[in-house]
Design a protein around this motif. Structure first.
Motif, short mmCIF file in Angstrom:
data_model
loop_
_atom_site.label_atom_id
_atom_site.label_comp_id
_atom_site.label_asym_id
_atom_site.label_seq_id
_atom_site.Cartn_x
_atom_site.Cartn_y
_atom_site.Cartn_z
N TYR A 75 -5.95 3.08 -4.17
CA TYR A 75 -7.32 3.11 -3.64
C TYR A 75 -7.66 1.76 -3.01
O TYR A 75 -8.18 1.69 -1.89
CB TYR A 75 -8.30 3.43 -4.77
N TYR A 76 -7.38 0.65 -3.74
CA TYR A 76 -7.68 -0.67 -3.22
C TYR A 76 -6.84 -1.00 -1.99
O TYR A 76 -7.30 -1.67 -1.05
CB TYR A 76 -7.47 -1.73 -4.29
N ALA A 104 -1.34 -7.95 -11.65
CA ALA A 104 -0.91 -6.55 -11.48
C ALA A 104 0.38 -6.49 -10.70
O ALA A 104 0.81 -7.45 -10.06
CB ALA A 104 -2.00 -5.75 -10.78
N ASP A 105 1.01 -5.35 -10.73
CA ASP A 105 2.26 -5.11 -9.99
C ASP A 105 1.92 -5.01 -8.52
O ASP A 105 1.45 -3.95 -8.05
CB ASP A 105 2.95 -3.85 -10.51
N ALA A 106 2.14 -6.09 -7.79
CA ALA A 106 1.74 -6.12 -6.39
C ALA A 106 2.57 -5.19 -5.53
O ALA A 106 2.13 -4.77 -4.46
CB ALA A 106 1.86 -7.55 -5.84
N SER A 107 3.76 -4.85 -5.99
CA SER A 107 4.62 -3.98 -5.18
C SER A 107 3.98 -2.62 -4.96
O SER A 107 4.13 -2.01 -3.90
CB SER A 107 5.99 -3.84 -5.84
N GLN A 108 3.26 -2.10 -5.98
CA GLN A 108 2.58 -0.82 -5.83
C GLN A 108 1.45 -0.93 -4.81
O GLN A 108 1.22 -0.02 -4.01
CB GLN A 108 2.03 -0.36 -7.19
N PHE A 109 0.75 -2.08 -4.86
CA PHE A 109 -0.32 -2.32 -3.88
C PHE A 109 0.25 -2.39 -2.47
O PHE A 109 -0.28 -1.82 -1.53
CB PHE A 109 -1.05 -3.60 -4.25
N VAL A 110 1.37 -3.08 -2.35
CA VAL A 110 1.99 -3.26 -1.04
C VAL A 110 2.51 -1.96 -0.49
O VAL A 110 2.39 -1.65 0.71
CB VAL A 110 3.12 -4.31 -1.12
N SER A 111 3.12 -1.16 -1.37
CA SER A 111 3.67 0.12 -0.91
C SER A 111 2.60 1.04 -0.39
O SER A 111 2.86 1.88 0.48
CB SER A 111 4.44 0.78 -2.06
N ALA A 112 1.38 0.90 -0.93
CA ALA A 112 0.27 1.75 -0.47
C ALA A 112 -0.47 1.14 0.70
O ALA A 112 -1.34 1.78 1.29
CB ALA A 112 -0.69 2.00 -1.63
N LEU A 113 -0.18 -0.12 1.02
CA LEU A 113 -0.88 -0.82 2.10
C LEU A 113 -0.38 -0.30 3.45
O LEU A 113 0.81 -0.09 3.67
CB LEU A 113 -0.62 -2.32 2.00
N SER A 114 -1.30 -0.10 4.38
CA SER A 114 -0.96 0.38 5.72
C SER A 114 -0.70 -0.83 6.61
O SER A 114 -1.64 -1.50 7.06
CB SER A 114 -2.10 1.22 6.29
#
Length: 854
Positions: A75-76, A104-114
């Motif tokens: 979401y973020y 937090a696990d930044a890889s999950q954030f990055v994978s969702a980042l456009s």
């Protein structure tokens, strides 16, 4: 929107879950602002989304929590991507920073980042000039583990380069270099963002070598860039900044860089500090670095004015095993040309010819042109023409420089016909002459007084373009001065029926130097010279100092001194500050018209304006008088003489010594008495490199009557001593007659240092006899022997004290006796002195005054 994305440990509470039993108050549901439009294409959601869990719990090992937290990180990530797309780069950076600091696990954030949306937002930010915000986004993205280069495509990179260029044009080059240092850490290709020349030029304009060094250090080809930086600062004449960059290059480069060494030596030459180039060379040798041939050539070229040093460097070059190339020999020939060493130039030329016969080197047109110039400057025109034949035999076509040197060789020898013949050959060979070559030919005609020929050559080169203009200028000039049927109606003296025909026409554009030469050809015709100066303005040229000086000389040569000085004063109104040439010309006009007061006044004026006189200025003033009539005139010329010495010039003292001697001999009424013995025609002392006589006279004539009356004759011959004594007496006489100054004390005459046992026939005895004879026999003055003084300031012994009480004859006899006993080496040096009594001097002055009044 900012309220939605500010997340921190203090503002996020742990949510209530069924399998956790804590007494914390339940957190209120997180409700995003439904009125905020994240995207204009998507309407607001009908129901609010549940709030994400606190970021402090996103690292929970529970599989269930991990799944839910992944959804909230997604979401973020989507929210951050939308914010970036809209150009809200600061909000994007806040969310990214919150994810980073939460652990937090930044890889999950990055994978969702456009990435596409973020790149699009970066482009929007660059278009809006938000470079600093873009750099901050890249920094946060890099901390998340995303390569910033992934956010840039070709168009975005171009936008970034354009924005950097705009900032540089605004003068904020330091800001751009700082951005580039950050981007270099992100593995950006800095050289593609902006031209290196733009950054370096901006650093040079700001005189900031350290900033240029910072920029060079972030590029992979910094070793090349350092040379560019040094060269650019050198072109601005900023040697200090260039040396700063040079020292920095030695620290940042991994090994010796010959290109950098060569550049800094060339820059020393550009800035006129040839000594610094020598220090750099010596420093290389101390570091056991062997310069290559290009460094040696640059060093020799910068120091080409010092032939001895060039030969020393050339010898070292050979000792180090570095072989000369053709440029090396060309520089050696250039040094010989500057030094006027024709013999050495011939030896070098023969050596090069020998190497060419062996196939080691190939003579080029520059070699031939330089050796031709050597012979041309030495007026060896036949040898210069011989080199021309060598060129043609070797299949080397002479260029414009070679032809110009050949023409100059004949022109310097006064061979105008041969020079014109070479000019014709030049045109037939298809080589186009430049204006300098044409000026050489015109000047040759003027120097040989072929004025009409110079004007006809000029007209033939110009065609018919200039004749009407000249005639129009002349008509206006004649009308202005009321001249009718003037012989200068065509100021160039050109007959329209007599044009020279050349085998091929060539474009000729006259320069100011061209018109200056033609003005000299006007002789004493002021109106013709003035018409030429007007023509210069018509064709778009501006008269320079030389133009005005020639006009002053022409006007003065016609006898119109008043107008010549008026022209000199008018130079300032024309926007030209008179230089040493203009002042010297005006002084020369005054001297020729015998207005010496104005001449010396102009001399003092130019010194007040900090304009240094040259050799011609000094000689013009020193030769202004054919005789001296007063003490002031002698003091004035001696002051000029001393000023000339201090300026480093070496005048010919003979003329001034003759005039001063004649002035000094005027003290004696009967000039025939003892005239032959002291005649000027048979003096061995004249022509010394530095005249001790004139310095002595100047020193004594600068003293006033109130100063110690001591005449120093040490080191002078008997003729020189006579002149100095007469000069002082002439000064006393004129001061007494003019101002009533009487003599207040005896005059002491120091003859020189000698041993107490000196033979009467020695040099000092001759001087003493000559001065006593002058003062007693010719002038009737009372002369006494003053007591000797210890020249070495040693303690006097009893014998030297005894000598002071002896008469002249007894003293001479005692000296002879001491010589026979060979004890001269044990006696101290003494200063021999004569004394002229004040009473006899006063009587002599009164007698002279009475004789004059009678």
């Amino acid at each position: 929107m900012r309220e939605l994305v500010i997340l921190s440990y203090s503002s996020i509470a742990t949510p209530s879950h069924n399998h956790h039993h804590h007494n914390h108050n339940p957190i209120k549901p997180f409700k995003p602002n439904t009125t905020a439009k994240l995207s204009p294409s998507k309407p607001p959601q009908p129901q609010p989304q549940p709030p994400p869990p606190p970021l402090s719990t996103l690292n929970s090992p529970s599989p269930l929590l991990s799944s839910r937290h992944t959804l909230h990180l997604t979401y973020y990530a989507n929210l951050a991507s939308k914010l970036a797309e809209q150009g809200k780069l600061q909000d994007f950076a806040m969310i990214a920073e919150t994810v980073i600091v939460s652990g937090a696990d930044a890889s999950q954030f990055v994978s969702a980042l456009s990435v596409e949306l973020v790149a699009k937002g970066i482009s929007v930010g660059l278009r809006e000039g938000k470079v600093r915000s873009v750099i901050e986004v890249l920094r946060k993205v890099e901390q998340l583990g995303v390569a910033p280069l992934k956010l840039f495509d070709g168009s975005t990179m171009e936008l970034l380069g354009n924005e950097f260029y705009r900032i540089v044009q605004c003068g904020k080059v330091e800001e751009v270099v700082g951005f580039m240092e950050i981007l270099a850490g992100f593995r950006f290709s800095i050289k593609e963002l902006l031209k290196s020349s733009d950054i370096i030029r901006a650093c040079v304009d700001k005189r900031n070598p350290k900033l240029a060094i910072r920029y060079a250090c972030i590029l992979p080809y910094g070793h090349i860039l350092f040379s560019t930086i040094i060269h650019e600062f050198g072109k601005k004449g900023d040697l200090v900044s260039a040396l700063t960059a040079y020292e920095a290059s030695k620290q940042h480069l991994t090994g010796p860089n010959m290109y950098v060494y060569r550049t800094i030596i060339d820059v020393c030459g550009l800035c006129g500090d040839f000594m610094k180039s020598r220090y750099i060379y010596e420093d290389l040798l101390k570091q056991k670095i062997t310069p290559n041939i290009y460094v040696f050539n640059s060093l020799m070229n910068v120091n080409a004015h010092d032939l001895s040093y060039i030969l020393h460097v050339h010898k070292n070059m050979r000792n180090l095993g570095v072989m000369e190339d053709m440029a090396s020999y060309n520089i050696l020939l250039k040094a010989c040309c500057l030094a006027g060493r024709v013999d050495l130039a011939q030896d070098i030329y023969m050596e090069v010819q020998h190497l060419e016969s062996r196939g080691v080197l190939k003579l080029d047109v520059f070699t031939y042109s330089t050796i031709v110039k050597v012979f041309a400057d030495a007026k060896l025109w036949q040898m210069a023409l011989h080199i021309k034949e060598d060129m043609l035999s070797a299949g080397v076509a002479p260029n414009t420089i070679a032809w110009s040197s050949l023409i100059r060789a004949c022109a310097n020898a006064g061979l105008v016909e041969r020079a014109i013949q070479l000019f014709d050959e030049m045109l037939l060979a298809g080589c186009e002459p430049n204006t300098q070559c044409c000026n050489i030919l015109l000047d040759a005609c003027v120097e040989t007084c072929q004025f009409d020929r110079a004007f006809r050559l000029f007209q033939s080169w110009m065609g018919g373009r200039v004749l009407e203009t000249i005639g129009e200028c002349n008509i206006n000039l004649n009308a202005e001065h009321g001249v009718k049927n003037c012989s200068t109606s065509v100021p160039t003296g050109i007959s329209t029926s007599r044009h020279l025909n050349y085998p091929r026409k060539f474009p000729f554009t006259p320069t100011t130097a061209t018109y200056n030469i033609l003005m000299k050809a006007c002789g004493t015709d002021y109106y013709r010279a003035k018409a030429l100066m007007n023509e210069m303005k018509v064709v778009g040229l501006s008269p320079n100092h030389i133009s005005w000086s020639i006009l002053i000389d022409v006007c003065g040569g016609s006898g119109n001194v008043e107008d010549a000085i008026r022209i000199f004063r008018y130079m300032l109104g024309a926007g030209i500050q008179p230089d040493v040439i203009a002042y010297t010309t005006a002084i020369k006009v005054c001297v020729e018209s015998e207005n010496l007061k104005l001449a010396f006044s102009l001399f003092e004026e130019m010194k007040n304006y900090q304009i240094r006189p040259n050799m011609v200025t000094y000689n013009t003033l020193l030769r202004a008088r054919s005789r001296y009539g007063s003490l002031d005139e002698v003091q004035q010329c001696l002051s000029v003489y001393q000023d000339m010495r201090r300026a480093g010039y070496k005048p010919n003292d003979y003329y001034l010594e003759e005039l001063i001697e004649e002035w000094c001999e005027g003290v004696i009424q009967d000039n025939n008495q003892n005239k032959e013995e002291f005649s000027s025609c048979n003096k061995s002392y004249l022509g010394r490199p530095q005249s001790l006589l004139l310095e002595k006279i100047a020193m004594h004539l600068q003293k006033s009557n109130s100063e110690s009356l001591t005449i120093d004759l040490k080191g002078l011959s008997k003729v020189e001593a006579r002149i100095v004594v007469l000069a002082v007496l002439r000064m006393f006489k004129e001061n007494y007659h003019t101002h009533g100054h009487s003599v207040k004390d005896d005059i002491l005459i120091t003859l020189g240092v000698s041993k107490a046992v000196t033979d009467p026939a020695t040099h000092n005895f001759e001087v003493k006899s000559a001065i006593i004879k002058l003062l007693q026999d010719e002038l009737g003055l009372e002369v006494l022997l003053a007591g000797p003084r210890n020249a070495l300031n040693k303690k006097k012994n009893s014998e030297s004290l005894l000598e002071s009480d002896l008469s002249f004859e007894q003293l001479t006899q005692r000296k002879s006796l001491l010589t026979e006993l060979e004890i001269s080496t044990r006696r101290p040096d003494v200063v021999q002195r004569l004394k002229v009594t004040r009473k006899s001097l006063q009587y002599w002055l009164q007698r002279r005054l009475g004789a004059i009044r009678r």
